[in-house]
Design a protein around this motif. Structure first.
Motif, PDB file in Angstrom:
ATOM      1  N   ILE A   1      36.716  24.987  40.363  1.00 58.25           N
ATOM      2  CA  ILE A   1      36.337  26.364  40.038  1.00 58.25           C
ATOM      3  C   ILE A   1      36.819  27.218  41.203  1.00 58.25           C
ATOM      4  N   ILE A   2      37.544  28.288  40.918  1.00 55.83           N
ATOM      5  CA  ILE A   2      38.125  29.083  42.001  1.00 55.83           C
ATOM      6  C   ILE A   2      37.871  30.568  41.769  1.00 55.83           C
ATOM      7  N   GLY A   3      37.400  31.243  42.808  1.00 54.82           N
ATOM      8  CA  GLY A   3      37.268  32.696  42.801  1.00 54.82           C
ATOM      9  C   GLY A   3      37.703  33.223  44.157  1.00 54.82           C
ATOM     10  N   VAL A   4      38.580  34.221  44.178  1.00 54.90           N
ATOM     11  CA  VAL A   4      39.107  34.709  45.457  1.00 54.90           C
ATOM     12  C   VAL A   4      39.126  36.242  45.478  1.00 54.90           C
ATOM     13  N   LEU A   5      39.334  36.779  46.656  1.00 56.40           N
ATOM     14  CA  LEU A   5      39.501  38.217  46.822  1.00 56.40           C
ATOM     15  C   LEU A   5      40.988  38.568  46.766  1.00 56.40           C
ATOM     16  N   ALA A   6      41.280  39.741  46.266  1.00 58.36           N
ATOM     17  CA  ALA A   6      42.668  40.136  46.021  1.00 58.36           C
ATOM     18  C   ALA A   6      43.474  40.306  47.296  1.00 58.36           C
ATOM     19  N   ASP A   7      42.789  40.538  48.442  1.00 62.13           N
ATOM     20  CA  ASP A   7      43.516  40.781  49.684  1.00 62.13           C
ATOM     21  C   ASP A   7      43.745  39.501  50.494  1.00 62.13           C
TER      22      ASP A   7
ATOM     23  N   ASN B   1      32.018  42.770  43.602  1.00 68.15           N
ATOM     24  CA  ASN B   1      32.852  42.902  44.787  1.00 68.15           C
ATOM     25  C   ASN B   1      34.120  43.674  44.418  1.00 68.15           C
ATOM     26  N   PRO B   2      34.288  44.870  44.988  1.00 68.24           N
ATOM     27  CA  PRO B   2      35.460  45.679  44.623  1.00 68.24           C
ATOM     28  C   PRO B   2      36.792  45.039  45.007  1.00 68.24           C
ATOM     29  N   ARG B   3      36.760  44.048  45.910  1.00 67.91           N
ATOM     30  CA  ARG B   3      37.989  43.385  46.344  1.00 67.91           C
ATOM     31  C   ARG B   3      38.310  42.152  45.503  1.00 67.91           C
ATOM     32  N   ALA B   4      37.478  41.852  44.522  1.00 65.74           N
ATOM     33  CA  ALA B   4      37.635  40.616  43.751  1.00 65.74           C
ATOM     34  C   ALA B   4      38.905  40.620  42.912  1.00 65.74           C
ATOM     35  N   LEU B   5      39.537  39.460  42.817  1.00 69.36           N
ATOM     36  CA  LEU B   5      40.716  39.292  41.972  1.00 69.36           C
ATOM     37  C   LEU B   5      40.262  38.877  40.574  1.00 69.36           C
ATOM     38  N   PRO B   6      40.726  39.562  39.512  1.00 69.58           N
ATOM     39  CA  PRO B   6      40.336  39.179  38.153  1.00 69.58           C
ATOM     40  C   PRO B   6      40.684  37.720  37.854  1.00 69.58           C
ATOM     41  N   ALA B   7      39.817  37.075  37.094  1.00 67.25           N
ATOM     42  CA  ALA B   7      40.000  35.655  36.779  1.00 67.25           C
ATOM     43  C   ALA B   7      41.323  35.399  36.063  1.00 67.25           C
ATOM     44  N   LYS B   8      41.717  36.295  35.150  1.00 70.81           N
ATOM     45  CA  LYS B   8      42.965  36.096  34.410  1.00 70.81           C
ATOM     46  C   LYS B   8      44.182  36.187  35.321  1.00 70.81           C
ATOM     47  N   LYS B   9      44.143  37.110  36.276  1.00 71.05           N
ATOM     48  CA  LYS B   9      45.270  37.248  37.197  1.00 71.05           C
ATOM     49  C   LYS B   9      45.376  36.014  38.097  1.00 71.05           C
TER      50      LYS B   9
END
Length: 430
Positions: free
Chosen positions: A334-340, A365-373
């Motif tokens: 399971i992976i979740g990351v920030l866009a920066d 979190n406004p810096r979150a990367l969308p799961a689809k991306k």
């Protein structure tokens, strides 16, 4: 001011951003009577591992009978986790009361045309006030970002500066080369003090040694040959350091023997500075240390591990750890990351190890990367990926794929791991 109002005030200060520099925090602390000057510090910087070293050092000192302040960021479960004394969170009453004092000083500063403190500066000032109030014998202090211009570097009474592994991260703030980043982090080194470091890249070592010479500080870097009798597995994790045999660190991971050895060296130096610590306290402290989010087992049916790997060095270390601890297990991620963050590199290193991957967007979190991306990036290295709509769905999907004989590893941003762990715990209760 109530606790809820205090949190609203601190959240509102987020509009001032994260500004590196000591002018505003210095002004704020001057108006609060400089509580930090009544405290003694072990100050820790680095890219990965500084939280683990902080946990080992503070738990050992607690076992030795000292009243120990901890200041950490980010947190996993709740806001008050960032300020602790002997591993007990600051109370809601104390947050409200101290926030009121800081709010009043911040308003004075604004009225005089000065910059208002940022959220991190407010929290740092609150921590110092609380540690002073609680009569802490020693405070183990983690930098927020960098070192030289980090708000925590306002302290002048450092006993020991410690460095975890320094690598590339926060490049937009700290520099674009390893040398530039190391120079910023080395800024916590104070004159005529002791510096302890885990093993560093030669480029980083050169910067730390040069800064120590300038500051007339002593430098000890943990060498690989100093850590002997290494055992690394779920069943047995231990090492020998400076004649202390079979030390057993309580945190799992390929880098934890080095982090624990650095903590033992910090304690060794503190003993010379007049802080007696028995060998038994060292042993018990290392063994009792817990640091959730660092290759932490949260369930065993199936095996479910969480890790806050969110940059290059952390990804490399996590890959090493997987190969050491679970080389033959079927793996679901399971992976979740920030866009920066450098998520493309992280994916390239880790996702080929997995049978299936579920991506998730870090909530709130406004810096979150969308799961689809994120899933699109993962597909470049492993086609068995899907994007979940929520953390709950991600956990359910992963458990289905892992079944009984596989394992689940959730990693990436620390900011979603608390919610994920709570979801796993809820599932165990039903």
């Amino acid at each position: 001011m109530t606790y809820k109002e205090a949190r609203a005030f601190i959240d509102d200060t987020s509009k001032y951003g994260y500004i590196l520099g000591l002018d505003t925090i210095t002004e704020l602390l001057n108006r609060l009577g400089n509580p930090q000057d009544d405290l003694k510090f072990v100050h820790i910087a680095g890219t990965n591992g500084k939280g683990s070293i902080l946990a080992y050092v503070s738990t050992i000192l607690k076992e030795a009978g000292y009243r120990v302040g901890r200041y950490i960021s980010p947190t996993i479960f709740e806001y008050r986790e960032r300020i602790q004394v002997n591993e007990e969170y600051i109370s809601e009453e104390a947050v409200a009361r101290l926030a009121q004092r800081i709010y009043e000083k911040g308003q004075e500063m604004l009225a005089e045309g000065l910059a208002h403190p940022t959220a991190f500066e407010v929290e740092t000032a609150m921590a110092f006030l609380y540690f002073q109030e609680m009569n802490c014998d020693i405070v183990v202090l983690e930098t927020g970002m960098g070192g030289l211009t980090d708000a925590t570097n306002v302290v002048k009474t450092t006993l020991i500066s410690a460095f975890a592994s320094i690598s590339m991260d926060h490049m937009g703030f700290l520099g674009n080369t390893l040398e530039e980043i190391a120079k910023i982090k080395a800024g916590i080194i104070k004159p005529n003090t002791m510096v302890v470091s885990t093993a560093q890249n030669p480029e980083v070592r050169k910067v730390l040694e040069a800064t120590c010479r300038q500051q007339r500080a002593s430098y000890h870097e943990i060498r690989e040959e100093e850590i002997t009798d290494r055992q690394v597995s779920f069943e047995e994790q231990s090492f020998t350091y400076k004649g202390w045999k079979k030390l057993r660190p309580g945190i799992l991971g390929s880098c934890q023997l080095e982090n624990a050895a650095a903590a033992a060296e910090v304690i060794y130096e503190l003993r010379d500075l007049g802080y007696p610590v028995s060998e038994e306290a060292i042993r018990q402290g290392l063994e009792k240390t817990r640091w959730i989010g660092r290759f932490t087992i949260v369930d065993e049916d199936p095996l479910f591990i969480v890790d806050g790997a969110h940059n290059r060095d952390a990804a490399d270390r996590l890959l090493e750890t997987l190969k050491l601890y679970v080389p033959h297990k079927r793996k679901v991620f399971i992976i979740g990351v920030l866009a920066d963050k450098e998520y493309d590199y992280i994916m390239s290193r880790l996702v080929p190890e997995a049978e299936r991957i579920v991506t998730v967007m870090t909530p709130n979190n406004p810096r979150a990367l969308p799961a689809k991306k994120l899933a699109e990036t993962v597909k470049q290295y492993n086609s068995e990926v899907e994007a979940a709509q929520s953390i709950r769905e991600a956990v359910q999907l992963a458990k289905g794929y892992a079944d009984k004989d596989g394992m689940i590893l959730a990693f990436g941003s620390l900011s979603y791991l608390g919610d994920l762990i709570e979801e796993v715990r809820k599932g165990k209760e039903t």
